[in-house]
Motif scaffolding. Structure first.
Motif, short mmCIF file in Angstrom:
data_model
loop_
_atom_site.label_atom_id
_atom_site.label_comp_id
_atom_site.label_asym_id
_atom_site.label_seq_id
_atom_site.Cartn_x
_atom_site.Cartn_y
_atom_site.Cartn_z
N GLU A 81 -43.84 -18.46 8.19
CA GLU A 81 -44.45 -19.72 8.64
C GLU A 81 -45.27 -19.55 9.92
OE1 GLU A 81 -41.26 -22.49 8.95
OE2 GLU A 81 -40.94 -22.60 6.78
N GLY A 82 -45.87 -18.38 10.09
CA GLY A 82 -46.76 -18.16 11.22
C GLY A 82 -46.07 -18.15 12.58
N LYS A 83 -44.82 -17.72 12.64
CA LYS A 83 -44.09 -17.65 13.89
C LYS A 83 -43.75 -16.20 14.24
CE LYS A 83 -42.19 -22.30 13.46
NZ LYS A 83 -40.98 -23.16 13.54
N THR A 84 -43.30 -16.00 15.47
CA THR A 84 -43.03 -14.65 15.97
C THR A 84 -41.72 -14.65 16.76
OG1 THR A 84 -45.41 -14.21 16.17
CG2 THR A 84 -43.93 -12.74 17.34
N PHE A 85 -40.85 -13.70 16.45
CA PHE A 85 -39.63 -13.50 17.22
C PHE A 85 -39.92 -12.55 18.36
CE2 PHE A 85 -35.40 -11.28 17.72
CZ PHE A 85 -34.76 -12.36 18.32
N VAL A 86 -39.58 -12.95 19.58
CA VAL A 86 -39.93 -12.14 20.74
C VAL A 86 -38.69 -11.83 21.58
CG1 VAL A 86 -42.24 -13.14 20.81
CG2 VAL A 86 -40.44 -14.11 22.25
N HIS A 87 -38.79 -10.73 22.28
CA HIS A 87 -37.74 -10.27 23.21
C HIS A 87 -38.43 -9.91 24.52
CE1 HIS A 87 -35.22 -6.57 24.56
NE2 HIS A 87 -34.81 -7.65 25.20
N VAL A 88 -38.05 -10.60 25.59
CA VAL A 88 -38.56 -10.30 26.92
C VAL A 88 -37.39 -9.83 27.77
CG1 VAL A 88 -39.67 -11.22 29.00
CG2 VAL A 88 -40.38 -12.03 26.73
N SER A 89 -37.49 -8.62 28.29
CA SER A 89 -36.44 -8.12 29.17
C SER A 89 -37.02 -7.88 30.56
CB SER A 89 -35.80 -6.84 28.63
OG SER A 89 -36.73 -5.78 28.58
N TYR A 90 -36.19 -8.11 31.55
CA TYR A 90 -36.61 -7.97 32.94
C TYR A 90 -35.44 -7.41 33.73
CZ TYR A 90 -37.59 -9.40 37.78
OH TYR A 90 -37.77 -9.40 39.13
N GLY A 91 -35.73 -6.43 34.59
CA GLY A 91 -34.65 -5.88 35.40
C GLY A 91 -35.15 -4.89 36.42
N TYR A 92 -34.22 -4.50 37.30
CA TYR A 92 -34.54 -3.53 38.35
C TYR A 92 -33.25 -2.98 38.93
CZ TYR A 92 -33.49 -7.50 41.40
OH TYR A 92 -32.87 -8.57 42.00
N ARG A 93 -33.38 -1.97 39.76
CA ARG A 93 -32.24 -1.38 40.45
C ARG A 93 -32.37 -1.66 41.94
NH1 ARG A 93 -28.67 2.16 38.83
NH2 ARG A 93 -29.89 2.62 36.96
N ASP A 94 -31.28 -2.13 42.54
CA ASP A 94 -31.33 -2.42 43.97
C ASP A 94 -30.51 -1.41 44.76
OD1 ASP A 94 -28.69 -3.16 43.59
OD2 ASP A 94 -29.06 -5.31 43.72
N THR A 95 -30.36 -1.64 46.04
CA THR A 95 -29.60 -0.76 46.91
C THR A 95 -28.35 -1.47 47.38
OG1 THR A 95 -30.73 -1.54 48.91
CG2 THR A 95 -31.74 0.31 47.71
N LEU A 96 -27.39 -0.71 47.88
CA LEU A 96 -26.15 -1.30 48.38
C LEU A 96 -26.44 -2.26 49.52
CD1 LEU A 96 -23.09 -1.56 48.46
CD2 LEU A 96 -23.02 0.49 49.92
N ALA A 97 -27.35 -1.86 50.42
CA ALA A 97 -27.67 -2.72 51.56
C ALA A 97 -28.27 -4.04 51.10
CB ALA A 97 -28.63 -2.00 52.50
N LEU A 98 -29.16 -3.97 50.09
CA LEU A 98 -29.77 -5.19 49.58
C LEU A 98 -28.73 -6.06 48.88
CD1 LEU A 98 -32.26 -6.92 49.08
CD2 LEU A 98 -32.68 -5.58 47.00
N ARG A 99 -27.82 -5.45 48.12
CA ARG A 99 -26.79 -6.23 47.45
C ARG A 99 -25.93 -6.97 48.45
NH1 ARG A 99 -26.45 -1.68 44.22
NH2 ARG A 99 -24.46 -0.98 45.07
N LEU A 100 -25.56 -6.32 49.54
CA LEU A 100 -24.75 -6.97 50.56
C LEU A 100 -25.51 -8.13 51.20
CD1 LEU A 100 -23.13 -3.84 52.26
CD2 LEU A 100 -22.03 -5.47 50.70
N ALA A 101 -26.81 -7.91 51.46
CA ALA A 101 -27.61 -8.96 52.09
C ALA A 101 -27.79 -10.15 51.16
CB ALA A 101 -28.97 -8.40 52.51
N THR A 102 -28.10 -9.87 49.89
CA THR A 102 -28.34 -10.98 48.96
C THR A 102 -27.05 -11.72 48.64
OG1 THR A 102 -28.16 -9.40 47.10
CG2 THR A 102 -30.37 -9.93 47.91
N GLU A 103 -25.94 -11.01 48.52
CA GLU A 103 -24.69 -11.71 48.26
C GLU A 103 -24.30 -12.58 49.44
OE1 GLU A 103 -23.27 -12.02 45.38
OE2 GLU A 103 -24.83 -10.72 44.58
N GLY A 104 -24.63 -12.12 50.65
CA GLY A 104 -24.39 -12.96 51.83
C GLY A 104 -25.22 -14.23 51.77
N TYR A 105 -26.47 -14.09 51.34
CA TYR A 105 -27.35 -15.25 51.21
C TYR A 105 -26.84 -16.21 50.15
CZ TYR A 105 -31.33 -17.98 49.54
OH TYR A 105 -32.13 -19.01 49.12
N PHE A 106 -26.47 -15.67 48.98
CA PHE A 106 -26.06 -16.54 47.89
C PHE A 106 -24.69 -17.18 48.12
CE2 PHE A 106 -29.13 -13.96 45.30
CZ PHE A 106 -29.98 -15.02 45.04
#
Length: 302
Positions: free
Chosen positions: A171-196
């Motif tokens: 019926e003229g449709k399309t199944f799509v998959h969009v993936s998004y991701g990255y790798r962070d650092t321990l220092a960034l994880r600590l900073a962002t978790e503090g923010y959140f």
């Protein structure tokens, strides 16, 4: 985790150099078709109210989100639009944090530069540049696979990946998959978790982790919630771009930014950042900056 084994072959392309060994055993399009066949209930009944669902995971500093959905567009039109590197700049620039995007051919490859900044208006010179390598990983009859990969991102992040897969449906449709991701650092994880845990404690993603005392859903927060929000923003950016192609060329940009805002505004709990008039005004100015930057590089044919 219940879909982890099913998706491992496809996801390994993003996080491992050994993905091609998996591909020989289980082609990616077969994996994607199997996901579609097994996800009819999720596509029909989910918290989005659209044929759309997501899955996410985070491990050892790597965060990835997979968004699956159905576009009301023929597969051939999806292929024609998304195999063009320049079009991905128009897609990416719909994201509130992408203040401009330029494309450039270099040594037989295409490079896309994202100018990343804050939610409010910023000129390109006040942003951080992230260079993505555009790769048409697979373009076979009935299957499309596009990968945008950046070795380094802002704040010490690494291995940024945006991937788009598509399969034709009836019926003229399309199944799509969009993936998004990255790798962070321990220092960034600590900073962002503090923010959140403080100022950003109200920011959540889409995965439901339980219910509160009133029986209302409790959504995942923290860094994983942030990655989910960005993955959905990029998904809706692709959808908004595709929907604009039916409009006259002169009005497509206006249609894109309006459609993107309306799509994301359905999920204010997760995605609201700006009033519509502010978002549209910022994007109009940023679009002019993007055109100026691209003119300075030239517009090579693709």
């Amino acid at each position: 985790m219940r879909n982890f084994l099913l998706l491992f072959g496809a996801l390994s392309l993003l996080v491992s150099g050994n993905a091609f060994a998996v591909e020989k055993l289980r082609p990616e399009e077969a994996l994607l078709r199997e996901v579609y066949d097994q996800s009819q209930a999720k596509l029909a009944n989910n918290s989005f109210g659209l044929p759309l669902f997501l899955e996410s995971f985070s491990e050892d500093g790597r965060s990835d989100v997979d968004v699956y959905g159905v576009f009301d567009a023929p597969f051939a039109s999806v292929v024609d639009a998304l195999r063009v590197p320049a079009n991905w700049c128009d897609i990416a620039a719909l994201h509130p944090n992408v203040k401009a995007c330029t494309y450039q051919g270099e040594s037989g490859a295409w490079l896309l530069t994202f100018y990343l900044g804050r939610k409010f208006y910023q000129p390109p010179e006040d942003t951080r540049q992230v260079i993505y390598h555009f790769r048409n990983a697979a373009r076979r009859p009935g299957y499309l696979d596009i990968v945008l990969a950046a070795n380094a991102g802002p704040f010490g992040t690494k291995d940024h990946r945006i991937r788009f897969e598509a399969l034709p449906l009836d019926e003229g449709k399309t199944f799509v998959h969009v993936s998004y991701g990255y790798r962070d650092t321990l220092a960034l994880r600590l900073a962002t978790e503090g923010y959140f845990s403080t100022l950003g404690s109200g920011k959540v993603g889409f995965t439901v982790t339980g219910t509160d005392r009133k029986g209302e859903p409790v959504y995942i927060g923290g860094s994983r919630g942030a990655v989910e929000r960005n993955a959905v923003r990029y998904y809706f950016a692709i959808q908004a771009f595709m929907s604009s192609l039916h409009s006259p060329a002169a009005s497509r940009f206006g249609r894109r930014i309006d459609t993107w805002y309306e799509l994301t505004n359905r999920y204010r709990r997760q995605l609201f950042e700006l009033d519509k008039k502010d978002y549209l005004a910022f994007k109009i100015n940023e679009h002019e900056n993007q055109l100026r930057l691209q003119r300075s590089l030239g517009t090579s044919s693709q």
